[in-house]
Design an enzyme around this catalytic site. Structure first.
Site, PDB file in Angstrom:
ATOM      1  N   ALA A 106      60.239  44.039  46.982  1.00  9.84           N
ATOM      2  CA  ALA A 106      61.342  44.811  46.418  1.00  9.84           C
ATOM      3  C   ALA A 106      60.833  46.091  45.774  1.00  9.84           C
ATOM      4  O   ALA A 106      59.713  46.158  45.284  1.00  9.84           O
ATOM      5  CB  ALA A 106      62.117  43.989  45.388  1.00  9.84           C
ATOM      6  N   CYS A 107      61.711  47.081  45.787  1.00  9.68           N
ATOM      7  CA  CYS A 107      61.451  48.336  45.073  1.00  9.68           C
ATOM      8  C   CYS A 107      62.591  48.508  44.073  1.00  9.68           C
ATOM      9  O   CYS A 107      63.035  47.532  43.483  1.00  9.68           O
ATOM     10  CB  CYS A 107      61.343  49.500  46.056  1.00  9.68           C
ATOM     11  N   ASN A 108      63.085  49.709  43.907  1.00  6.61           N
ATOM     12  CA  ASN A 108      64.174  49.908  42.957  1.00  6.61           C
ATOM     13  C   ASN A 108      65.548  49.746  43.605  1.00  6.61           C
ATOM     14  O   ASN A 108      66.444  49.187  43.011  1.00  6.61           O
ATOM     15  CB  ASN A 108      64.069  51.278  42.276  1.00  6.61           C
TER      16      ASN A 108
END
Length: 135
Positions: free
Chosen positions: A81-83
């Protein structure tokens, strides 16, 4: 190359599915910058930035795969995951091409995790219990 993974080869799961996978022991790879990670993250998250912020804008971390390989095995099951989902998706493609077959992108990223009421750093259930004790 026929074996190259395409964007459609990446499995994307929503935050509830991601949370369930993490509770079953899957690992969480946070590919946001160190600065983003330090503002809040999922408990026990591993942080390897996929991109860095530079004066010229975002640039891909040239050591991303080497850094991931130093902390994860290719057979590990990993939620990436990222933002908001974009960097995580691209990271999944790179990881799949490097031989990581069990990676899933968390749709919406950490923003969706927070918006869903899942706390960073502690599971929501622990926070609910903590709130009850505070009265």
């Amino acid at each position: 190359m026929e074996s190259e993974k395409r964007p459609e080869d990446v499995v994307t799961v929503d935050v509830q599915v991601a949370k369930d996978l993490l509770q079953k022991g899957q690992l969480y790879l946070d590919v946001r910058t160190v600065e983003e990670y330090n503002k809040g993250h999922v408990e026990n998250a591993l942080n390897v930035p996929y991109m860095f912020l530079t004066p010229e804008g975002r640039v891909k971390n040239p050591d991303f795969l080497a850094q991931v390989t130093s902390i994860l095995k290719k057979e590990d099951h990993v939620v990436v995951a990222c933002n908001s989902g974009g960097r995580g998706h691209r990271a999944c493609i790179d990881l799949r091409n490097a031989g990581y077959e069990h990676v899933k992108n968390m749709g919406g990223g950490y923003s969706a995790w927070v918006d869903s009421g899942f706390a960073g750093d502690k599971p929501a259930e622990e926070l609910k219990i903590a709130c009850k004790f505070r009265g």
